[in-house]
Design an enzyme around this catalytic site. Sequence first.
Site: not given
Length: 157
Positions: A8, A11, A13-15, A125
């Site tokens: 993401c 690095n 939140c999402r990934s 995001d």
Amino acid sequence: MIHVLFVCLGNICRSPMAEAVFREMVKKEGLENKITADSAGTGDWHIGKAPHEGTQEILTRSGISFEGLAARQFIKEDLPKFDYIICMDAENLGNVRRMAGYSQTGHIGRLLDFVEEAEVLDVPDPYFTGNFDEVYELVSSGCRGLLEEIKENEKLY
């Protein structure tokens, strides 16, 4: 060993959420000796930081460990190391593909490509939207689809 990298922007939140969720799914399937997961961001703002509090909260609520996760930046040297490089959105996918150029590498795609009839293509995001619950649902669906695809492609039944 199959190596999966989730990517993401920062690095945090999402990934890392995808990495933790995917690792838990792999563990429940008893495939941790066949599949590994990591995560990275295309940006360098958060290097060394733990996942965002919102990511930590939803993972804790779901009983999923994020121990040891720390933000790192995606680098060109990651390309040959990973069989699957899975991006959270079109922007980061473009960044990774530009870095890859014409080099031979494994699968590079978006997480929601693995969700049949997905209503959206990009995982939003939550750093900007604040909606970690929506992201968790999308990440979970994408990780389930990705794991099924890997099991089929790599004959891991």
